[in-house]
Scaffold this motif. Structure first.
Motif, PDB file in Angstrom:
ATOM      1  N   ALA A  80       0.778  -1.212   0.085  1.00 23.94           N
ATOM      2  CA  ALA A  80      -0.001   0.001  -0.162  1.00 23.94           C
ATOM      3  C   ALA A  80       0.864   1.280  -0.092  1.00 23.94           C
ATOM      4  CB  ALA A  80      -0.827   0.064   1.155  1.00 23.94           C
ATOM      5  N   ASP A  81       0.298   2.355  -0.620  1.00 23.15           N
ATOM      6  CA  ASP A  81       1.227   3.647  -0.606  1.00 23.15           C
ATOM      7  C   ASP A  81       1.708   4.096   0.729  1.00 23.15           C
ATOM      8  OD1 ASP A  81      -0.214   4.890  -3.669  1.00 23.15           O
ATOM      9  OD2 ASP A  81       1.138   3.580  -3.311  1.00 23.15           O
ATOM     10  N   SER A  82       0.680   3.830   1.728  1.00 27.76           N
ATOM     11  CA  SER A  82       0.860   4.452   3.007  1.00 27.76           C
ATOM     12  C   SER A  82       1.798   3.729   3.778  1.00 27.76           C
ATOM     13  CB  SER A  82      -0.329   4.348   3.824  1.00 27.76           C
ATOM     14  OG  SER A  82      -0.828   2.773   3.773  1.00 27.76           O
ATOM     15  N   VAL A  83       2.502   2.668   3.419  1.00 23.29           N
ATOM     16  CA  VAL A  83       3.613   1.906   3.956  1.00 23.29           C
ATOM     17  C   VAL A  83       4.787   1.560   3.197  1.00 23.29           C
ATOM     18  CG1 VAL A  83       1.545   0.625   5.316  1.00 23.29           C
ATOM     19  CG2 VAL A  83       2.734  -0.566   3.483  1.00 23.29           C
ATOM     20  N   LYS A  84       4.524   1.976   2.078  1.00 22.45           N
ATOM     21  CA  LYS A  84       5.749   1.828   0.901  1.00 22.45           C
ATOM     22  C   LYS A  84       6.936   2.572   1.779  1.00 22.45           C
ATOM     23  CE  LYS A  84       4.518   1.496  -3.125  1.00 22.45           C
ATOM     24  NZ  LYS A  84       4.008   1.799  -4.454  1.00 22.45           N
ATOM     25  N   GLY A  85       8.118   1.577   1.512  1.00 19.91           N
ATOM     26  CA  GLY A  85       9.278   2.068   2.201  1.00 19.91           C
ATOM     27  C   GLY A  85       9.333   2.120   3.601  1.00 19.91           C
ATOM     28  N   ARG A  86       8.543   1.675   4.300  1.00 23.78           N
ATOM     29  CA  ARG A  86       8.638   1.724   5.776  1.00 23.78           C
ATOM     30  C   ARG A  86       8.597   0.039   6.202  1.00 23.78           C
ATOM     31  NH1 ARG A  86       4.869   3.745   9.201  1.00 23.78           N
ATOM     32  NH2 ARG A  86       3.167   3.942   7.215  1.00 23.78           N
ATOM     33  N   ASN A  88       8.762  -0.502  10.053  1.00 25.90           N
ATOM     34  CA  ASN A  88       9.518   0.455  10.614  1.00 25.90           C
ATOM     35  C   ASN A  88       9.045   1.839  10.638  1.00 25.90           C
ATOM     36  OD1 ASN A  88      11.784  -1.672  10.972  1.00 25.90           O
ATOM     37  ND2 ASN A  88      12.446  -1.166   8.853  1.00 25.90           N
ATOM     38  N   SER A  89       9.629   2.810  11.351  1.00 22.86           N
ATOM     39  CA  SER A  89       9.072   4.238  11.296  1.00 22.86           C
ATOM     40  C   SER A  89       7.639   4.233  11.475  1.00 22.86           C
ATOM     41  CB  SER A  89       9.560   4.591   9.749  1.00 22.86           C
ATOM     42  OG  SER A  89      10.827   4.661   9.642  1.00 22.86           O
ATOM     43  N   LEU A  90       7.208   3.636  12.550  1.00 23.85           N
ATOM     44  CA  LEU A  90       5.788   3.340  12.515  1.00 23.85           C
ATOM     45  C   LEU A  90       4.997   4.619  12.946  1.00 23.85           C
ATOM     46  CD1 LEU A  90       5.766  -0.178  14.388  1.00 23.85           C
ATOM     47  CD2 LEU A  90       4.460   0.458  12.667  1.00 23.85           C
ATOM     48  N   LYS A  91       3.854   5.087  12.696  1.00 18.81           N
ATOM     49  CA  LYS A  91       3.192   6.219  12.690  1.00 18.81           C
ATOM     50  C   LYS A  91       1.758   5.723  13.571  1.00 18.81           C
ATOM     51  CE  LYS A  91       4.668   7.817   8.275  1.00 18.81           C
ATOM     52  NZ  LYS A  91       4.206   8.342   7.098  1.00 18.81           N
ATOM     53  N   PRO A  92       1.220   6.795  14.276  1.00 20.68           N
ATOM     54  CA  PRO A  92      -0.069   6.552  14.880  1.00 20.68           C
ATOM     55  C   PRO A  92      -1.042   5.930  14.041  1.00 20.68           C
ATOM     56  CG  PRO A  92       0.601   8.662  15.552  1.00 20.68           C
ATOM     57  CD  PRO A  92       1.641   8.063  14.496  1.00 20.68           C
ATOM     58  N   GLU A  93      -1.068   6.443  12.813  1.00 22.25           N
ATOM     59  CA  GLU A  93      -2.043   5.955  11.740  1.00 22.25           C
ATOM     60  C   GLU A  93      -2.060   4.142  11.390  1.00 22.25           C
ATOM     61  OE1 GLU A  93      -0.312   8.706  11.481  1.00 22.25           O
ATOM     62  OE2 GLU A  93       0.307   9.070   9.403  1.00 22.25           O
ATOM     63  N   ASP A  94      -0.792   3.872  11.950  1.00 18.38           N
ATOM     64  CA  ASP A  94      -0.567   2.375  11.627  1.00 18.38           C
ATOM     65  C   ASP A  94      -1.428   1.633  12.546  1.00 18.38           C
ATOM     66  OD1 ASP A  94       2.721   3.269  10.716  1.00 18.38           O
ATOM     67  OD2 ASP A  94       1.297   2.731   9.331  1.00 18.38           O
ATOM     68  N   THR A  95      -1.720   2.070  13.612  1.00 15.11           N
ATOM     69  CA  THR A  95      -2.596   1.374  14.582  1.00 15.11           C
ATOM     70  C   THR A  95      -3.613   0.870  14.089  1.00 15.11           C
ATOM     71  OG1 THR A  95      -1.772   2.987  16.410  1.00 15.11           O
ATOM     72  CG2 THR A  95      -3.945   1.617  16.693  1.00 15.11           C
ATOM     73  N   ALA A  96      -3.590  -0.418  14.358  1.00 19.70           N
ATOM     74  CA  ALA A  96      -4.836  -1.420  13.563  1.00 19.70           C
ATOM     75  C   ALA A  96      -4.767  -3.048  14.117  1.00 19.70           C
ATOM     76  CB  ALA A  96      -4.835  -1.465  12.337  1.00 19.70           C
ATOM     77  N   VAL A  97      -5.414  -3.650  13.804  1.00 18.57           N
ATOM     78  CA  VAL A  97      -5.515  -5.067  14.057  1.00 18.57           C
ATOM     79  C   VAL A  97      -5.010  -5.559  12.593  1.00 18.57           C
ATOM     80  CG1 VAL A  97      -6.444  -7.294  14.566  1.00 18.57           C
ATOM     81  CG2 VAL A  97      -7.139  -5.190  15.756  1.00 18.57           C
ATOM     82  N   TYR A  98      -3.851  -6.394  12.685  1.00 16.13           N
ATOM     83  CA  TYR A  98      -3.264  -6.982  11.414  1.00 16.13           C
ATOM     84  C   TYR A  98      -3.529  -8.387  11.380  1.00 16.13           C
ATOM     85  CZ  TYR A  98      -0.504  -2.603  10.802  1.00 16.13           C
ATOM     86  OH  TYR A  98      -0.340  -1.186  10.615  1.00 16.13           O
ATOM     87  N   TYR A  99      -4.018  -8.620  10.193  1.00 10.44           N
ATOM     88  CA  TYR A  99      -4.498  -9.990   9.893  1.00 10.44           C
ATOM     89  C   TYR A  99      -3.550 -10.280   8.868  1.00 10.44           C
ATOM     90  CZ  TYR A  99      -8.803  -8.668  11.854  1.00 10.44           C
ATOM     91  OH  TYR A  99      -9.746  -8.236  13.005  1.00 10.44           O
TER      92      TYR A  99
END
Length: 125
Positions: A60-66, A83-94
């Motif tokens: 996804a464009d939002s995570v590319k490079g990280r 890496n370089s986690l942001k608050p908007e990465d907060t979620a349940v990951y499946y």
């Protein structure tokens, strides 16, 4: 086929986490593997995928490079290095897997037949 996701947790902004998804029940190397995530009140969204050829990766464009998706066939396990986690990465990951998915559907959650239970990632500032 069973998928077991792990590695979630709480981390501060800019930190890193590595998620794991262990696969059992079918030949792992024949599968296309992916990560999706769902934030509170939001729809599930595509994060990253690794096509069954083991080479083609998609982000996804939002995570590319990280974020980096990779797999260890010897361990029947897929990983998501974040890496370089942001608050908007907060979620349940499946994690998800499929053995017949075509490349054009790799970002579509409904194309995956097998899913693991989610693991929660919380990024705080």
């Amino acid at each position: 086929v069973q998928l077991q996701a792990s590695g979630g947790g709480a981390v501060q902004v800019g930190g890193s986490l590595r998620l794991s998804c262990a696969v059992s029940g079918r030949t792992f190397r024949q599968s296309t593997m992916a990560w999706f995530r769902q934030a509170p009140g939001e729809q599930r969204e595509f994060v990253a995928a690794l096509f069954r050829n083991g080479v083609s990766t998609h982000y996804a464009d939002s995570v590319k490079g990280r974020f980096t998706i990779f797999r260890d066939n010897a361990k029947n396990t897929m990983y998501l290095q974040m890496n370089s986690l942001k608050p908007e990465d907060t979620a349940v990951y499946y994690c998800a897997a499929d053995f017949s998915l075509i490349l054009s559907s790799i970002r579509t959650s409904s194309a995956y037949d097998f899913w693991g239970k989610g693991t929660l990632v919380t990024v705080s500032s």
